[in-house]
Design a protein around this motif. Structure first.
Motif, PDB file in Angstrom:
ATOM      1  N   PHE A  11       3.643  58.879  48.618  1.00  0.00           N
ATOM      2  CA  PHE A  11       2.581  57.960  49.024  1.00  0.00           C
ATOM      3  C   PHE A  11       3.255  56.675  49.510  1.00  0.00           C
ATOM      4  N   GLU A  14       5.597  54.200  47.520  1.00  0.00           N
ATOM      5  CA  GLU A  14       5.747  54.644  46.125  1.00  0.00           C
ATOM      6  C   GLU A  14       6.937  55.599  46.031  1.00  0.00           C
ATOM      7  N   LYS A  15       7.417  55.819  44.802  1.00  0.00           N
ATOM      8  CA  LYS A  15       8.411  56.884  44.621  1.00  0.00           C
ATOM      9  C   LYS A  15       7.711  58.220  44.873  1.00  0.00           C
ATOM     10  N   ALA A  17       5.732  61.451  44.631  1.00  0.00           N
ATOM     11  CA  ALA A  17       4.828  62.029  43.635  1.00  0.00           C
ATOM     12  C   ALA A  17       5.186  63.487  43.387  1.00  0.00           C
ATOM     13  N   GLU A  36       3.506  64.984  31.717  1.00  0.00           N
ATOM     14  CA  GLU A  36       2.899  63.725  31.270  1.00  0.00           C
ATOM     15  C   GLU A  36       2.138  63.045  32.417  1.00  0.00           C
ATOM     16  N   SER A  37       1.382  62.015  32.063  1.00  0.00           N
ATOM     17  CA  SER A  37       0.603  61.279  33.047  1.00  0.00           C
ATOM     18  C   SER A  37       1.519  60.788  34.176  1.00  0.00           C
ATOM     19  N   GLY A  38       1.093  61.013  35.416  1.00  0.00           N
ATOM     20  CA  GLY A  38       1.884  60.573  36.563  1.00  0.00           C
ATOM     21  C   GLY A  38       2.939  61.576  37.008  1.00  0.00           C
ATOM     22  N   ALA A  39       2.984  62.742  36.362  1.00  0.00           N
ATOM     23  CA  ALA A  39       4.027  63.735  36.678  1.00  0.00           C
ATOM     24  C   ALA A  39       3.829  64.370  38.053  1.00  0.00           C
ATOM     25  N   GLY A  40       2.573  64.383  38.543  1.00  0.00           N
ATOM     26  CA  GLY A  40       2.320  64.956  39.868  1.00  0.00           C
ATOM     27  C   GLY A  40       1.309  66.104  39.862  1.00  0.00           C
ATOM     28  N   LYS A  41       0.620  66.325  38.744  1.00  0.00           N
ATOM     29  CA  LYS A  41      -0.290  67.472  38.606  1.00  0.00           C
ATOM     30  C   LYS A  41      -1.443  67.397  39.615  1.00  0.00           C
ATOM     31  N   THR A  42      -2.141  66.264  39.620  1.00  0.00           N
ATOM     32  CA  THR A  42      -3.286  66.113  40.526  1.00  0.00           C
ATOM     33  C   THR A  42      -2.827  66.192  41.981  1.00  0.00           C
ATOM     34  N   THR A  43      -1.699  65.594  42.276  1.00  0.00           N
ATOM     35  CA  THR A  43      -1.174  65.622  43.647  1.00  0.00           C
ATOM     36  C   THR A  43      -0.954  67.056  44.099  1.00  0.00           C
ATOM     37  N   ARG A  46      -4.269  68.715  44.814  1.00  0.00           N
ATOM     38  CA  ARG A  46      -4.864  68.184  46.050  1.00  0.00           C
ATOM     39  C   ARG A  46      -4.258  68.842  47.297  1.00  0.00           C
ATOM     40  N   GLN A  86     -11.570  66.225  37.706  1.00  0.00           N
ATOM     41  CA  GLN A  86     -11.418  65.509  36.440  1.00  0.00           C
ATOM     42  C   GLN A  86     -12.699  64.752  36.082  1.00  0.00           C
ATOM     43  N   GLU A 163      -7.669  68.817  34.538  1.00  0.00           N
ATOM     44  CA  GLU A 163      -8.029  68.393  33.172  1.00  0.00           C
ATOM     45  C   GLU A 163      -9.465  68.799  32.830  1.00  0.00           C
ATOM     46  N   HIS A 195      -2.711  68.237  30.073  1.00  0.00           N
ATOM     47  CA  HIS A 195      -1.623  67.897  29.154  1.00  0.00           C
ATOM     48  C   HIS A 195      -2.100  68.009  27.702  1.00  0.00           C
TER      49      HIS A 195
HETATM   50  N1  LIG Z   1      -3.254  57.820  46.331  1.00  0.00           N
HETATM   51  C1  LIG Z   1      -2.086  57.446  45.773  1.00  0.00           C
HETATM   52  N2  LIG Z   1      -1.408  56.380  46.244  1.00  0.00           N
HETATM   53  C2  LIG Z   1      -0.230  55.997  45.719  1.00  0.00           C
HETATM   54  N3  LIG Z   1       0.360  56.615  44.666  1.00  0.00           N
HETATM   55  C3  LIG Z   1      -0.271  57.678  44.145  1.00  0.00           C
HETATM   56  C4  LIG Z   1      -1.529  58.140  44.662  1.00  0.00           C
HETATM   57  N4  LIG Z   1      -1.912  59.231  43.926  1.00  0.00           N
HETATM   58  C5  LIG Z   1      -0.946  59.421  43.005  1.00  0.00           C
HETATM   59  N5  LIG Z   1       0.034  58.495  43.134  1.00  0.00           N
HETATM   60  C6  LIG Z   1       1.255  58.423  42.317  1.00  0.00           C
HETATM   61  O1  LIG Z   1       1.866  59.694  42.340  1.00  0.00           O
HETATM   62  C7  LIG Z   1       2.362  60.040  41.051  1.00  0.00           C
HETATM   63  C8  LIG Z   1       1.727  61.345  40.579  1.00  0.00           C
HETATM   64  O2  LIG Z   1       0.346  61.128  40.332  1.00  0.00           O
HETATM   65  P1  LIG Z   1      -0.650  62.290  39.886  1.00  0.00           P
HETATM   66  O3  LIG Z   1      -2.020  61.730  39.891  1.00  0.00           O
HETATM   67  O4  LIG Z   1      -0.376  63.493  40.704  1.00  0.00           O
HETATM   68  O5  LIG Z   1      -0.158  62.557  38.389  1.00  0.00           O
HETATM   69  P2  LIG Z   1      -0.824  63.413  37.235  1.00  0.00           P
HETATM   70  O6  LIG Z   1       0.276  64.240  36.647  1.00  0.00           O
HETATM   71  O7  LIG Z   1      -2.014  64.130  37.753  1.00  0.00           O
HETATM   72  O8  LIG Z   1      -1.282  62.294  36.204  1.00  0.00           O
HETATM   73  P3  LIG Z   1      -2.568  62.224  35.204  1.00  0.00           P
HETATM   74  O9  LIG Z   1      -2.267  63.200  34.118  1.00  0.00           O
HETATM   75  O10 LIG Z   1      -2.524  60.800  34.752  1.00  0.00           O
HETATM   76  O11 LIG Z   1      -3.773  62.573  36.020  1.00  0.00           O
HETATM   77  C9  LIG Z   1       2.079  58.852  40.159  1.00  0.00           C
HETATM   78  O12 LIG Z   1       3.242  58.050  40.117  1.00  0.00           O
HETATM   79  C10 LIG Z   1       0.947  58.150  40.858  1.00  0.00           C
HETATM   80  O13 LIG Z   1       0.971  56.773  40.596  1.00  0.00           O
END
Ligand SMILES: Nc1ncnc2c1ncn2[C@@H]1O[C@H](COP(=O)(O)OP(=O)(O)OP(=O)(O)O)[C@@H](O)[C@H]1O
Length: 223
Positions: A11, A14-15, A17, A36-43, A46, A86, A163, A195
């Motif tokens: 993104f 950002e680092k 995802a 864990e939260s932020g690991a990239g699951k939702t990405t 998507r 979610q 989730e 998680h």
């Molecule tokens: N639209 C976006 N813009 C910028 N950064 C994003 C965006 N969506 C996700 N990120 C970043 O990408 C990384 C992965 O996010 P993601 O939502 O995929 O994690 P996750 O494993 O689903 O977390 P959670 O369990 O909290 O839902 C995180 O560092 C998040 O901050």
């Protein structure tokens, strides 16, 4: 079948995802995506329904490359994918029945026959008696079932659940996972991002893909 090759998502500013991820998911598999939260699951989820496109790499859904899919083509892809979000994304001021009907109407042409499709599904999911109730009056567990009904109504090849047991107590969470697991048994590919250890431990034979900082650090099937 889902295949991803050397997939990365960055993104803006950002680092990454997701960072160079590759794996295959066969038809009918039940898979947990964890981390864990932020690991990239939702990405990752998507990408599968082309809500975002990869910065690098390839996503194949049923052998179709969707890495550069156009907006115009996404409805054809999504017809085969049911998504459980979610935060549900239900229409709070419409009834249970209406919420499911609206999802069916998008693709289903036999307008007179919709009840025959919707009512048995509501029965199977245990929300038939709530069919005329407005979604905003439902409990969290009931809303989750409506979200599942909406995802299943078009008989999709793939179900993506982010989730799905979020705010549910353990018994209700187990019910929901059982429903999704049974759905995979009938040939639908089911991918559950979670998680929650109770959810992960429910089916110990299920494949687990674990992400950390956008990379796969564990894949129990490793195919
Ligand atoms: N639209 C976006 N813009 C910028 N950064 C994003 C965006 N969506 C996700 N990120 C970043 O990408 C990384 C992965 O996010 P993601 O939502 O995929 O994690 P996750 O494993 O689903 O977390 P959670 O369990 O909290 O839902 C995180 O560092 C998040 O901050």
């Amino acid at each position: 079948m889902i295949k991803v090759y050397n997939l990365s998502v960055a993104f803006l500013g950002e680092k990454k995802a997701l960072d160079n991820v590759s794996f295959k998911i066969p038809k009918g598999e039940f898979v947990y995506i964890t981390g864990e939260s932020g690991a990239g699951k939702t990405t990752l989820l998507r990408l599968f329904y082309a809500d975002i496109l990869p910065s690098r790499g390839i996503v194949l859904i049923s052998n179709k490359d969707i890495s550069n899919i156009t907006k115009k083509s996404t409805p054809f892809l999504r017809r085969n994918i049911g998504v459980i979000f979610q935060d549900f994304k239900l229409l709070e001021n419409k009834s249970v029945y209406e919420n499911v009907k609206l999802a069916l109407e998008v693709f289903y042409l036999e307008k007179n026959n919709m009840e025959n499709r919707i009512l048995p599904l509501l029965r199977r999911l245990g929300i038939y008696s709530r069919r005329s109730t407005l979604v905003r009056k439902l409990s969290g567990g009931e809303k989750q079932r409506v979200a599942i009904a909406r995802a299943l109504i078009n008989n999709p090849a793939i179900i993506l659940a982010d989730e799905p047991t979020g705010n549910l107590d353990q018994a209700k969470a187990e019910d929901i996972i059982d429903l999704l697991y049974d759905t995979a048994k009938s040939g639908t590919t089911v991918i559950v991002a979670t998680h929650d250890p109770n959810v992960l431990n429910r089916y110990k034979d299920a494949r687990v893909l674990e992400l950390k900082n956008g990379k796969i650090i564990k894949d129990t099937h490793n195919i």
